[in-house]
Structure formats: structure tokens, C-alpha cells
Design a protein around this motif. Structure first.
Motif, PDB file in Angstrom:
ATOM      1  N   ARG A  20       0.825  -1.203   0.000  1.00 53.39           N
ATOM      2  CA  ARG A  20       0.000   0.000   0.000  1.00 53.39           C
ATOM      3  C   ARG A  20       0.859   1.253   0.000  1.00 53.39           C
ATOM      4  NH1 ARG A  20      -4.520  -1.742   4.433  1.00 53.39           N
ATOM      5  NH2 ARG A  20      -5.290  -3.518   3.238  1.00 53.39           N
ATOM      6  N   TRP A  21       0.560   2.122  -0.958  1.00 54.41           N
ATOM      7  CA  TRP A  21       1.176   3.440  -1.032  1.00 54.41           C
ATOM      8  C   TRP A  21       0.599   4.287   0.082  1.00 54.41           C
ATOM      9  CZ3 TRP A  21       5.149   5.827  -2.970  1.00 54.41           C
ATOM     10  CH2 TRP A  21       5.137   7.203  -3.192  1.00 54.41           C
ATOM     11  N   ARG A  22       1.475   4.956   0.827  1.00 59.82           N
ATOM     12  CA  ARG A  22       1.109   5.807   1.955  1.00 59.82           C
ATOM     13  C   ARG A  22       0.329   5.034   3.022  1.00 59.82           C
ATOM     14  NH1 ARG A  22       1.501  11.097   2.350  1.00 59.82           N
ATOM     15  NH2 ARG A  22       2.870  12.071   0.858  1.00 59.82           N
ATOM     16  N   ASP A  23       0.722   3.810   3.227  1.00 65.82           N
ATOM     17  CA  ASP A  23       0.138   2.956   4.261  1.00 65.82           C
ATOM     18  C   ASP A  23       0.268   3.649   5.615  1.00 65.82           C
ATOM     19  OD1 ASP A  23      -0.918   0.580   5.390  1.00 65.82           O
ATOM     20  OD2 ASP A  23       1.084  -0.228   5.739  1.00 65.82           O
ATOM     21  N   PRO A  24      -0.766   3.647   6.439  1.00 59.10           N
ATOM     22  CA  PRO A  24      -0.641   4.282   7.767  1.00 59.10           C
ATOM     23  C   PRO A  24       0.249   3.452   8.696  1.00 59.10           C
ATOM     24  CG  PRO A  24      -2.825   3.330   7.503  1.00 59.10           C
ATOM     25  CD  PRO A  24      -2.102   3.145   6.198  1.00 59.10           C
ATOM     26  N   ILE A  25       1.528   3.762   8.682  1.00 60.18           N
ATOM     27  CA  ILE A  25       2.542   3.023   9.444  1.00 60.18           C
ATOM     28  C   ILE A  25       2.905   3.814  10.689  1.00 60.18           C
ATOM     29  CG2 ILE A  25       4.938   2.198   9.367  1.00 60.18           C
ATOM     30  CD1 ILE A  25       4.527   1.784   6.344  1.00 60.18           C
ATOM     31  N   THR A  26       3.000   3.127  11.808  1.00 58.60           N
ATOM     32  CA  THR A  26       3.375   3.799  13.061  1.00 58.60           C
ATOM     33  C   THR A  26       4.882   3.722  13.276  1.00 58.60           C
ATOM     34  OG1 THR A  26       3.198   1.827  14.457  1.00 58.60           O
ATOM     35  CG2 THR A  26       1.160   3.117  14.096  1.00 58.60           C
ATOM     36  N   ALA A  59       4.403  -3.025   3.213  1.00 61.02           N
ATOM     37  CA  ALA A  59       4.000  -4.385   2.844  1.00 61.02           C
ATOM     38  C   ALA A  59       3.538  -5.075   4.115  1.00 61.02           C
ATOM     39  CB  ALA A  59       5.164  -5.148   2.210  1.00 61.02           C
ATOM     40  N   ARG A  60       2.326  -5.592   4.074  1.00 61.34           N
ATOM     41  CA  ARG A  60       1.750  -6.247   5.249  1.00 61.34           C
ATOM     42  C   ARG A  60       1.359  -7.681   4.920  1.00 61.34           C
ATOM     43  NH1 ARG A  60       0.889  -2.792   9.398  1.00 61.34           N
ATOM     44  NH2 ARG A  60       1.028  -0.590   8.875  1.00 61.34           N
ATOM     45  N   ASP A  61       1.648  -8.557   5.864  1.00 56.39           N
ATOM     46  CA  ASP A  61       1.300  -9.970   5.716  1.00 56.39           C
ATOM     47  C   ASP A  61      -0.088 -10.173   6.308  1.00 56.39           C
ATOM     48  OD1 ASP A  61       1.050 -12.715   5.715  1.00 56.39           O
ATOM     49  OD2 ASP A  61       3.064 -13.085   6.515  1.00 56.39           O
ATOM     50  N   ARG A  62      -1.072 -10.331   5.448  1.00 53.28           N
ATOM     51  CA  ARG A  62      -2.448 -10.469   5.934  1.00 53.28           C
ATOM     52  C   ARG A  62      -2.760 -11.882   6.408  1.00 53.28           C
ATOM     53  NH1 ARG A  62      -3.439 -10.394   0.236  1.00 53.28           N
ATOM     54  NH2 ARG A  62      -4.566 -12.272  -0.371  1.00 53.28           N
ATOM     55  N   LEU A  69       0.834  -7.709   9.943  1.00 51.00           N
ATOM     56  CA  LEU A  69       2.189  -7.385  10.394  1.00 51.00           C
ATOM     57  C   LEU A  69       2.961  -6.688   9.279  1.00 51.00           C
ATOM     58  CD1 LEU A  69       4.393  -7.772  12.631  1.00 51.00           C
ATOM     59  CD2 LEU A  69       5.004  -9.888  11.425  1.00 51.00           C
ATOM     60  N   LEU A  70       3.630  -5.585   9.607  1.00 50.68           N
ATOM     61  CA  LEU A  70       4.463  -4.872   8.647  1.00 50.68           C
ATOM     62  C   LEU A  70       5.700  -5.725   8.354  1.00 50.68           C
ATOM     63  CD1 LEU A  70       4.789  -2.157   7.068  1.00 50.68           C
ATOM     64  CD2 LEU A  70       6.206  -1.394   8.985  1.00 50.68           C
TER      65      LEU A  70
END
Length: 162
Positions: A20-26, A59-62, A69-70
Motif C-alpha cells: 500500500r502506497w502511503r500505508d498508515p505506518i506507526t 507491505a503487510r502480511d495479511r 504485520l508490517l
């Protein structure tokens, strides 16, 4: 200058990974990701850097535990015009060598082009050349670099004063 195109490959990243582009990452997620592959994490880094970014890819593992998880990240800084800079490409230690990093770069490249950038730059350590040059399609170019923390600086002159 010869410019490579993104390689066309039948290889892909593992199933179950969302990009995801511009994924809301903390900030906590970035710190955890950096630590997962033995990197030197710096809490508070991501909020400071994010405001200077054109965008980033998460990139997240769904399918993993925990779901969402990032597992990968790349940041795209820019000059506000034609030039974008790929920095901080990271893949979780447990997910490396599966094509995730290559896919992160492909998504970042597509979005930088869509934003109107003409050039995407990257610098890297010598051991990462096969990844960036072969897998991701970057071209080797001459460049210059000054390490500002170790460079000797001359005394300030009157021309330098604001």
C-alpha cells in the motif's frame, strides 16, 4: 546515460502480502521492522521523516500471525519536482529473499512516476548492488557523496553568515 527499465519477471512476492502506497505506518512498527533484521532502530525517526516524503510503501502480511504485520517498507523522498530518492528499503528478517523488497521498489517507482517525477535515485552499499541493479532495474551512475559528520569543515566566512 542509459536507463534500465524495470525488469519483467515471472517471479513475484509471496501470496498474502498487501502493498500500500502511503500505508498508515506507526513509528513502533518501523522500529520493530528494523530490529527484526538486526538494524539499528531509532525511535521517533519515522514521524520526523514522514513529513518530507513524497510517499512510502508498506507491505503487510495479511495471513501471518499477527495478521497485518508490517513485513516491508520503502520511503520515497523528493525535491518537490522531477527528482525522487528511494531510501530506507527494509524487509522483515523472516520474510527476506522472497521478492518483497523488489515489489516494494516497483510500487514506489510507479507512484513516483505518477506524481510527475522523472528520475528515481538510490544509493546503496556494494553488497546490495545485485538487488538494486539486477532485481530492481536501476542503472549504475557516477555520483558524489560527503559524509557530513566526519568531513572536515572550513571555518565560517562572512559569506556564510545569514
Amino acid at each position: 546515460m542509459t536507463v534500465n527499465r524495470l525488469p519483467h519477471s515471472s517471479a513475484s512476492s509471496p501470496p498474502g502480502i498487501d502493498y500500500r502506497w502511503r500505508d498508515p505506518i506507526t513509528d513502533e512498527e518501523v522500529v520493530d521492522l528494523v530490529l527484526s533484521h538486526g538494524g539499528d532502530a531509532s525511535p521517533g525517526w519515522w514521524p520526523r521523516v514522514r513529513e518530507h516524503s513524497l510517499g512510502w510503501v508498506g507491505a503487510r502480511d495479511r495471513t501471518g500471525c499477527p495478521a497485518g504485520l508490517l513485513v516491508g517498507f520503502v520511503n520515497v523522498a523528493w525535491d518537490g519536482g522531477d527528482h525522487a530518492f528511494l531510501i530506507d528499503t527494509k524487509t522483515r528478517g523472516s520474510h527476506q529473499h522472497q521478492g518483497i523488497g523488489r515489489r516494494l521498489v516497483q510500487v514506489a517507482t510507479r507512484h513516483a512516476a505518477a506524481a510527475g517525477c522523472e528520475w528515481l535515485f538510490v544509493d546503496f552499499a556494494a553488497e546490495l548492488a545485485p538487488f538494486y541493479l539486477d532485481a530492481c532495474g536501476f542503472s549504475r551512475t557516477p555520483a558524489g557523496l560527503i559524509h557530513l559528520r566526519t568531513a572536515s569543515t572550513s571555518p565560517t566566512t562572512s559569506e556564510d553568515r545569514a
